[in-house]
Design a protein around this motif. Structure first.
Motif, mmCIF file in Angstrom:
data_model
loop_
_atom_site.group_PDB
_atom_site.id
_atom_site.type_symbol
_atom_site.label_atom_id
_atom_site.label_comp_id
_atom_site.label_asym_id
_atom_site.label_seq_id
_atom_site.Cartn_x
_atom_site.Cartn_y
_atom_site.Cartn_z
ATOM 1 N N UNK A 113 0.854 -1.077 0.035
ATOM 2 C CA UNK A 113 -0.065 0.016 0.210
ATOM 3 C C UNK A 113 0.835 1.198 0.071
ATOM 4 N N UNK A 114 1.734 1.248 0.940
ATOM 5 C CA UNK A 114 2.835 2.282 0.977
ATOM 6 C C UNK A 114 3.569 2.696 -0.510
ATOM 7 N N UNK A 115 4.109 1.650 -1.126
ATOM 8 C CA UNK A 115 4.595 1.769 -2.276
ATOM 9 C C UNK A 115 3.873 2.206 -3.577
ATOM 10 N N UNK A 116 2.635 1.556 -3.429
ATOM 11 C CA UNK A 116 1.785 2.005 -4.527
ATOM 12 C C UNK A 116 1.097 3.429 -4.386
ATOM 13 N N UNK A 117 0.938 3.892 -3.286
ATOM 14 C CA UNK A 117 0.477 5.167 -2.652
ATOM 15 C C UNK A 117 1.599 6.194 -3.309
ATOM 16 N N UNK A 118 2.761 5.712 -3.017
ATOM 17 C CA UNK A 118 4.223 6.583 -3.552
ATOM 18 C C UNK A 118 4.202 6.760 -4.807
ATOM 19 N N UNK A 119 3.974 5.623 -5.572
ATOM 20 C CA UNK A 119 3.940 5.720 -7.122
ATOM 21 C C UNK A 119 2.807 6.782 -7.592
ATOM 22 N N UNK A 120 1.862 6.413 -6.961
ATOM 23 C CA UNK A 120 0.505 7.297 -7.494
ATOM 24 C C UNK A 120 0.904 8.747 -7.407
ATOM 25 N N UNK A 121 1.695 9.355 -6.175
ATOM 26 C CA UNK A 121 1.848 10.457 -5.764
ATOM 27 C C UNK A 121 3.006 11.024 -6.737
ATOM 28 N N UNK A 122 3.905 10.035 -7.095
ATOM 29 C CA UNK A 122 5.060 10.386 -7.907
ATOM 30 C C UNK A 122 4.526 10.787 -9.096
ATOM 31 N N UNK A 123 3.396 9.960 -9.812
ATOM 32 C CA UNK A 123 3.023 10.192 -11.037
ATOM 33 C C UNK A 123 2.059 11.763 -11.123
ATOM 34 N N UNK A 124 1.855 12.020 -10.158
ATOM 35 C CA UNK A 124 1.166 13.407 -10.402
ATOM 36 C C UNK A 124 1.980 14.687 -9.999
ATOM 37 N N UNK A 125 3.273 14.370 -9.876
ATOM 38 C CA UNK A 125 4.069 15.687 -9.544
ATOM 39 C C UNK A 125 4.690 16.262 -10.740
ATOM 40 N N UNK A 126 4.915 17.454 -10.732
ATOM 41 C CA UNK A 126 5.026 18.266 -11.972
ATOM 42 C C UNK A 126 6.545 17.714 -12.250
ATOM 43 N N UNK A 127 6.936 17.546 -13.594
ATOM 44 C CA UNK A 127 8.273 17.192 -13.991
ATOM 45 C C UNK A 127 9.319 18.166 -13.833
ATOM 46 N N UNK A 128 9.041 19.341 -13.310
ATOM 47 C CA UNK A 128 10.138 20.147 -12.852
ATOM 48 C C UNK A 128 10.535 20.170 -11.392
ATOM 49 N N UNK A 129 9.752 19.099 -10.654
ATOM 50 C CA UNK A 129 10.083 18.916 -9.375
ATOM 51 C C UNK A 129 11.197 17.845 -9.105
ATOM 52 N N UNK A 130 11.856 17.539 -8.044
ATOM 53 C CA UNK A 130 12.867 16.611 -7.844
ATOM 54 C C UNK A 130 12.222 15.191 -7.912
ATOM 55 N N UNK A 131 11.300 14.819 -7.318
ATOM 56 C CA UNK A 131 10.662 13.847 -7.452
ATOM 57 C C UNK A 131 10.010 13.419 -8.694
ATOM 58 N N UNK A 132 9.134 14.425 -9.306
ATOM 59 C CA UNK A 132 8.370 14.133 -10.595
ATOM 60 C C UNK A 132 9.103 14.047 -11.726
ATOM 61 N N UNK A 133 10.228 14.912 -11.834
ATOM 62 C CA UNK A 133 11.341 14.877 -13.033
ATOM 63 C C UNK A 133 11.906 13.455 -13.165
ATOM 64 N N UNK A 134 12.326 12.948 -11.757
ATOM 65 C CA UNK A 134 13.048 11.604 -11.826
ATOM 66 C C UNK A 134 12.078 10.248 -12.353
ATOM 67 N N UNK A 135 10.722 10.397 -11.817
ATOM 68 C CA UNK A 135 9.868 9.462 -11.996
ATOM 69 C C UNK A 135 9.356 9.534 -13.529
ATOM 70 N N UNK A 136 9.243 10.745 -14.083
ATOM 71 C CA UNK A 136 8.719 10.924 -15.486
ATOM 72 C C UNK A 136 9.849 10.100 -16.169
ATOM 73 N N UNK A 137 10.959 10.298 -16.001
ATOM 74 C CA UNK A 137 12.113 9.692 -16.718
ATOM 75 C C UNK A 137 12.217 8.340 -16.783
ATOM 76 N N UNK A 138 11.922 7.803 -15.492
ATOM 77 C CA UNK A 138 11.632 6.479 -15.286
ATOM 78 C C UNK A 138 10.510 5.706 -16.260
#
Length: 641
Positions: free
Chosen positions: A468-493
């Motif tokens: 549950x924790x990591x599925x929620x984390x992935x959902x959160x990452x997926x909704x971060x802007x690409x110019x953020x530290x988390x969102x940019x790395x995740x969008x590239x992944x």
């Protein structure tokens, strides 16, 4: 006049300031065995080994009147070998080209796929290679040579396949002088592949080791000692022991003691890595503990490949009981011995849920540091690659560029290829992508440590499952802007995942400041976010707030989680807290959970100060990730409470 024979077995060169590469062990074994025969020594010259990825045209030009060139073929050099053979035949059309190794087709189909190939050797190569050279001297009747394929009037002929033979009298490529010129002339710091025995009793469907159906055979103890003497003489730092099940036999513990004695006495070898047996836990613990305590050994492997009973049935594998695994993790964690566990993505009968549940079960059992998760490579000599097996389980693959980690991106014009399973009847490609992203996020954020403390706290205090924790984390990452530290790395992944699943990309990413080398996806994500750590934790705080942690605990936990991530340019760090987080998490690792205690604590962590991000990444993420070297609370950092 003697005829000239050349052997090609190329691999990558690692590092920049000190260039290291593996000596071509398989080719050396063939040469040592063949040239121990008087008839071969009288009729053939052994030319130089081609063992690193040289410019092909220059390499071909360097061969003097080649009569036969043998290629040892693996995933990481098959395409290079194919192109080398093509250009070789253009310049020397009468040269005999022989392919062997793990990556040749078991039915000789390479003779059609590689029109520049004349002969294929199947299985262990020493005896058929020697017999082939003798046959070419005597009468050229290839039908008398077992374990080969060749063409006769345009049709593929495969000779009798005989079981692997006794190896006790096989000469050592190290002791026979095969590699002396490489040591003297190449400027390469040699790493070696070493066998104390050969063979595997297991028959896992994804592996081609057991497909040989060979009994485990031992090399003599006298040879083992003499090879260690050779390693000392030649200052060999890194030894990869290619035994399939080290620790299975009583003498393996004696060999480990011998390695420690040589290291203590002479300083070499400095690193010993091997594949431990899965059926002798106490012996493996004893061997691995003493090697690691001497800072010679690498973490032992407690592998599963899958935790799904349906998958295990399909691949012909059995695993240890989970309660036993949990107790072993407590034992290893208490002894500060890092342990590595392995899973494979894409096996038949696996689903997204069974795969994600398997990862999180390992976390629940205490495996927080080292889970390696690998896309399933379809090896041509494995059961998985059998056409009827592939049809039964709906196996579909893509050809992707081969991933070589911790090397400079390949500069030559030949790209190696991997045959990766991306879809089965139980896991379609979208679920494969979802599973892959989940696995990378667990490795990057939990195993490497960016959110490990947060997830462990929520698991034990809020009963929030790791899934549950990591599925929620992935959902959160997926909704971060690409110019953020988390969102940019995740969008590239996400983009990298689509690319590899469609055969357009590789499973490694070039990254760094001055020393640009390739990293696995999880290493890259951790490396990239670590360089923006403050910004990442400012963003992450909004995600963690949804779990409703008490304010004082929340503030202390977030601060602790951020400050245990090691950074360059600092040799020590002090972490003050109103709560004893360090003791709390250490008790969980040791299987002695107690609720978090409100007690003022100060942690001082001392370690090496790194002068650049590249140095930090090389030492902490590459060399030391299994020791938690990237964390201030890691096993190799001095922590004072």
């Amino acid at each position: 006049m003697k005829k000239n024979i050349y052997l090609v077995q190329v691999s990558a060169v690692y590092g920049e300031s000190v260039r290291t590469a593996y000596l071509p062990y398989a080719s050396g074994c063939l040469a040592a065995y063949a040239w121990s025969d008087e008839k071969i020594a009288d009729n053939y010259n052994l030319g130089r080994f081609i063992f690193i990825r040289e410019n092909i045209d220059r390499a071909v030009d360097s061969l003097e009147n080649p009569f036969l060139v043998g290629f040892s073929s693996y995933i990481w050099n098959m395409e290079y070998n194919r192109e080398f053979a093509r250009r070789l035949k253009e310049k020397h059309p009468h040269c005999i080209v022989v392919f062997g190794g793990h990556n040749v087709d078991p039915h000789g189909k390479d003779l059609d796929d590689i029109p520049w190939c004349d002969i294929v050797i199947h299985g262990e190569g020493e005896k058929p290679f020697k017999d082939l050279l003798i046959s070419l001297v005597e009468n050229g009747n290839l039908s008398d040579v077992n374990n080969i394929s060749y063409k006769d009037n345009g049709k593929i002929v495969t000779t009798e396949k005989t079981p692997p033979c006794n190896i006790e009298d096989f000469p050592s490529p190290y002791l026979s002088g095969c590699f002396d010129s490489i040591i003297e002339e190449s400027g390469i710091s040699p790493s070696v592949i070493w066998e104390t025995n050969r063979g595997c009793p297991n028959r896992c469907a994804f592996c081609d080791w057991g497909a040989l159906k060979a009994k485990v055979r031992h090399f003599p103890t006298e040879r083992i000692k003499a090879e260690l003497d050779w390693m000392v003489k030649n200052k060999v730092e890194y030894v990869y022991c290619a035994d399939a099940n080290f620790g299975l036999f009583p003498r393996d513990s004696e060999i480990a003691d011998l390695i420690i004695k040589y290291r203590d006495t002479y300083g070499y070898p400095q690193v010993f890595k091997t594949n431990y047996t899965k059926n002798r836990d106490e012996v493996v613990f004893e061997i691995s503990s003493k090697l690691i305590n001497k800072e010679i050994g690498k973490s032992p492997t407690l592998s599963f490949q899958s935790l799904s009973p349906d998958v295990l049935s399909a691949i012909g594998r059995s695993n240890m009981e989970l309660e036993h695994f949990k107790n072993l993790m407590i034992k290893y964690n208490s002894a500060n011995v890092p342990v590595y566990s392995e899973l494979i993505l894409g096996l038949p009968e696996e689903t997204y849920d069974s795969f994600a549940d398997g990862i999180c079960t390992l976390l629940d059992c205490g495996q927080h540091t080292c889970i390696g998760i690998y896309p399933c490579e379809l090896l041509p000599n494995s059961l998985l690659a059998d056409p009827s097996y592939m049809q039964k389980y709906g196996i579909k693959t893509v050809r992707t560029p081969f991933s070589q980690y911790h090397c400079k991106p390949a500069a030559d014009d030949v790209s190696e290829l991997s045959n990766i399973i991306v879809s089965t009847s139980s896991m379609g490609i979208e679920d494969w992508r979802r599973s892959f992203i989940f696995s990378i996020c667990v490795q990057a954020f939990h195993n490497l440590g960016l959110t490990r403390a947060l997830a462990m706290y929520l698991r034990h205090e809020k009963n929030t499952s790791y899934k549950v924790f990591y599925e929620k984390l992935i959902d959160w990452l997926d909704n971060q802007p690409v110019d953020s530290a988390a969102g940019g790395a995740y969008a590239h992944l996400k983009q990298l995942t689509v690319d590899v699943s469609e055969g357009r990309g590789t499973f490694s990413v070039p990254y760094g400041e001055n020393e640009i080398i390739t990293w696995s996806f999880e290493e890259y994500i951790f490396f990239r976010i670590s360089r923006e750590l403050n910004r990442f934790f400012d963003e992450l705080a909004e995600f963690v707030k949804v779990f409703d942690i008490e304010k004082k605990v929340f503030d202390g936990l977030m601060s602790y989680q951020k400050h245990i991530i090691r950074q360059p340019f600092e040799s020590s760090i002090t972490i003050d807290s109103e709560y004893d987080f360090y003791g709390y998490f250490n008790r969980i690792y040791s299987g002695d959970y107690l609720p978090l205690e409100k007690k003022k604590t100060t942690i001082v962590s001392e370690g090496t100060e790194f002068r650049s991000w590249d140095e930090y990444a090389r030492i902490c993420i590459w060399y030391g990730r299994r020791d938690d070297a990237q964390l201030n609370t890691g096993k190799k950092n001095r922590v004072m409470r």
